[in-house]
Motif scaffolding. Structure first.
Motif, PDB file in Angstrom:
ATOM      1  N   VAL A  82       0.844  -1.195   0.000  1.00  0.00           N
ATOM      2  CA  VAL A  82       0.000   0.000   0.000  1.00  0.00           C
ATOM      3  C   VAL A  82       0.879   1.244   0.000  1.00  0.00           C
ATOM      4  CG1 VAL A  82      -1.807   1.276   1.199  1.00  0.00           C
ATOM      5  CG2 VAL A  82      -1.838  -1.230   1.199  1.00  0.00           C
ATOM      6  N   LEU A  83       0.778   2.021  -1.074  1.00  0.00           N
ATOM      7  CA  LEU A  83       1.518   3.276  -1.160  1.00  0.00           C
ATOM      8  C   LEU A  83       0.673   4.455  -0.710  1.00  0.00           C
ATOM      9  CD1 LEU A  83       2.810   1.254  -3.351  1.00  0.00           C
ATOM     10  CD2 LEU A  83       3.859   3.294  -4.279  1.00  0.00           C
ATOM     11  N   GLY A  84      -0.645   4.249  -0.602  1.00  0.00           N
ATOM     12  CA  GLY A  84      -1.531   5.285  -0.097  1.00  0.00           C
ATOM     13  C   GLY A  84      -1.778   6.397  -1.090  1.00  0.00           C
ATOM     14  N   SER A  85      -2.427   7.448  -0.616  1.00  0.00           N
ATOM     15  CA  SER A  85      -2.706   8.620  -1.441  1.00  0.00           C
ATOM     16  C   SER A  85      -3.132   9.759  -0.540  1.00  0.00           C
ATOM     17  CB  SER A  85      -3.815   8.321  -2.452  1.00  0.00           C
ATOM     18  OG  SER A  85      -4.210   9.507  -3.116  1.00  0.00           O
ATOM     19  N   THR A 110       5.698   3.588 -12.307  1.00  0.00           N
ATOM     20  CA  THR A 110       4.571   4.482 -12.549  1.00  0.00           C
ATOM     21  C   THR A 110       3.881   4.865 -11.249  1.00  0.00           C
ATOM     22  OG1 THR A 110       4.229   3.441 -14.715  1.00  0.00           O
ATOM     23  CG2 THR A 110       2.443   4.794 -13.849  1.00  0.00           C
ATOM     24  N   GLN A 111       3.661   3.884 -10.378  1.00  0.00           N
ATOM     25  CA  GLN A 111       3.012   4.182  -9.100  1.00  0.00           C
ATOM     26  C   GLN A 111       3.856   5.127  -8.252  1.00  0.00           C
ATOM     27  OE1 GLN A 111       2.158   0.243  -7.473  1.00  0.00           O
ATOM     28  NE2 GLN A 111      -0.012   0.526  -7.950  1.00  0.00           N
ATOM     29  N   ARG A 112       5.151   4.917  -8.227  1.00  0.00           N
ATOM     30  CA  ARG A 112       6.007   5.783  -7.420  1.00  0.00           C
ATOM     31  C   ARG A 112       5.947   7.226  -7.920  1.00  0.00           C
ATOM     32  NH1 ARG A 112       6.957   6.108  -2.645  1.00  0.00           N
ATOM     33  NH2 ARG A 112       7.304   3.843  -2.644  1.00  0.00           N
ATOM     34  N   ILE A 113       5.970   7.418  -9.232  1.00  0.00           N
ATOM     35  CA  ILE A 113       5.878   8.771  -9.774  1.00  0.00           C
ATOM     36  C   ILE A 113       4.505   9.371  -9.490  1.00  0.00           C
ATOM     37  CG2 ILE A 113       5.921  10.133 -11.899  1.00  0.00           C
ATOM     38  CD1 ILE A 113       8.013   8.215 -12.974  1.00  0.00           C
ATOM     39  N   GLN A 114       3.457   8.539  -9.561  1.00  0.00           N
ATOM     40  CA  GLN A 114       2.123   9.036  -9.223  1.00  0.00           C
ATOM     41  C   GLN A 114       2.063   9.535  -7.781  1.00  0.00           C
ATOM     42  OE1 GLN A 114      -0.554   5.752 -10.232  1.00  0.00           O
ATOM     43  NE2 GLN A 114      -1.328   6.962 -11.948  1.00  0.00           N
ATOM     44  N   VAL A 115       2.638   8.788  -6.871  1.00  0.00           N
ATOM     45  CA  VAL A 115       2.620   9.190  -5.463  1.00  0.00           C
ATOM     46  C   VAL A 115       3.349  10.516  -5.273  1.00  0.00           C
ATOM     47  CG1 VAL A 115       3.474   8.604  -3.152  1.00  0.00           C
ATOM     48  CG2 VAL A 115       2.326   6.871  -4.541  1.00  0.00           C
ATOM     49  N   LEU A 116       4.505  10.667  -5.907  1.00  0.00           N
ATOM     50  CA  LEU A 116       5.245  11.923  -5.811  1.00  0.00           C
ATOM     51  C   LEU A 116       4.432  13.076  -6.398  1.00  0.00           C
ATOM     52  CD1 LEU A 116       8.822  10.692  -6.834  1.00  0.00           C
ATOM     53  CD2 LEU A 116       8.047  11.326  -4.539  1.00  0.00           C
ATOM     54  N   GLY A 117       3.770  12.813  -7.525  1.00  0.00           N
ATOM     55  CA  GLY A 117       2.948  13.842  -8.147  1.00  0.00           C
ATOM     56  C   GLY A 117       1.765  14.234  -7.288  1.00  0.00           C
TER      57      GLY A 117
END
Length: 413
Positions: A183-186, A357-364
């Motif tokens: 879970v990377l969360g949001s 892709t998920q890691r960049i989404q989280v940073l964004g």
């Protein structure tokens, strides 16, 4: 209770499930797709079709039919705040060498799914069952051997050599894989609503970040489907403050919506999408494999979910198709279990693309959330050095990841 048999049982008639069903049937594999709804009409599905997916549609001979469905095209990626432009990047300038498609097409997902189903129906080994609600798996001692589903008030069993979980972010089959989630969360949630669209307005996506939220408007021909991004967990607080305050909040970010926000008449017109970024630790277990959002739930940031799901489907069809065809010839195929290492190939192929892709989404997401919390009187624009980085390396990196993909998939054979 009735029982049917197929080589591949797919739960979920979204982009991943329908595309996989089409590609396997195209190879001669018997495949049955179960879709719980009566049609594909859903407001909150992604409409952005990126070059990586346009290439696949072209390989299938569907690009001309798809072009007739397109409502608009994006030739550049734009990120802006109410104080000014953060990034503008022409997509053609960062396209991989030899790229045929260099824009993002905007087309309702239900139209894309209808197109794929019509193509799949040309192959006798493809079956689509609508209004079929997946209940769970058929499990035997060695692994999963198919699905249980309800249709017309009756329970049915669909035995299969391989079962595919393509049932989206709320997958009922994840627990049957049983490997747990990363879970990377949001930090954000999305409030969805619609307003009328004038015929002379832009056709591309319209997006801007401001204090209190970010607005992205998707062209649906005669209306805009609007996604308003807010800090996670603030939905109840926003609703308590009242609908007029919500309209003012949106208008403060996207002034162009103006009086049309009065079309949001009750809170029933505003739907919450709780955003989570997560993925299965292992995408498969004996007899079952997950693809698309069932394997990795994406953020709406970058509009890449549909395209990753279709990439998963293409990879799965390429990697599994030949073995499934061989298994299909075996009279004892429902007594045997396909080697689990074969199903593992899908994750091995697609995991790096998903993780990056998920890691960049989280940073964004974190950056967007930080901008929306900017105090009054402070600029929403970053310092000059940070802005130069965003307009340089970041502006080149984001389109390559989100628009063209880290690893492109092509249909084998």
């Amino acid at each position: 209770m009735t029982e049917q048999r197929t080589t591949v049982a797919i739960s979920g008639g979204g982009p991943a499930g329908v595309m996989l069903g089409l590609l396997l049937a195209r190879q001669g594999v018997e495949v049955t797709v179960l879709e719980k709804h009566a049609d594909f009409l859903r407001d909150f599905r992604g409409d952005t079709v990126h070059p990586m997916t346009l290439d696949i549609l072209d390989e299938l001979g569907l690009i001309d039919e798809f072009d007739a469905l397109v409502r608009g095209r994006m030739e550049a990626v734009d990120f802006a705040t109410t104080d000014g432009v953060l990034v503008h990047q022409d997509l053609a300038s960062v396209a991989p060498r030899g790229a045929r498609f260099t824009d993002i097409a905007l087309a309702p997902q239900w139209d894309l799914l209808d197109l794929l189903v019509r193509k799949a129906a040309e192959f006798p080994s493809f079956t689509l069952v609508m209004e079929a609600q997946t209940l769970g798996v058929v499990r035997e001692a060695r692994g999963v051997r198919g699905l249980r589903y309800r249709k017309d008030g009756r329970e049915h069993v669909l035995r299969a050599v391989v079962t595919v979980a393509a049932d989206g972010r709320h997958s009922v089959l994840r627990e049957d894989i049983g490997t747990g989630l990363v879970v990377l969360g949001s930090p954000i949630d999305v409030l969805w609503f619609r307003i009328d669209r004038e015929a002379d307005e832009p056709t591309e996506l319209r997006g801007v970040i401001g204090r209190g939220g970010a607005a992205v408007a998707i062209n649906r021909s005669d209306y805009w489907q609007v996604a308003f991004l807010v800090p996670k967990g603030t939905d109840e607080e926003i609703r308590t403050a009242g609908l007029p305050a919500f309209r003012d909040r949106v208008r403060g970010v996207a002034a162009w919506m103006g009086d049309r926000l009065e079309q949001v008449r009750t809170w029933d017109d505003v739907k919450l999408l709780s955003v989570w970024v997560e993925r299965l630790r292992q995408w498969s277990a004996p007899g079952i494999v997950a693809i698309g959002d069932a394997a990795h739930t994406m953020s709406p940031l970058g509009g890449v979910g549909v395209n990753l799901a279709i990439g998963d489907a293409v990879a799965a069809a390429n990697l599994l198709g030949p073995d499934l065809l061989r298994a299909q010839q075996d009279p004892r195929r429902f007594e045997k279990l396909l080697n689990p290492a074969i199903l593992d190939r899908v994750q091995q192929r697609r995991q790096l693309t998903t993780m990056v892709t998920q890691r960049i989404q989280v940073l964004g997401q974190n950056r967007v959330n930080a901008i929306t919390r900017t105090p009054e009187g402070a600029s929403l624009m970053p310092p000059k050095v940070a802005l130069a980085v965003m307009r340089g390396p970041v502006a080149r990196l984001l389109p390559r990841v989100f628009v063209y993909g880290i690893r492109s998939e092509r249909i084998a054979g």
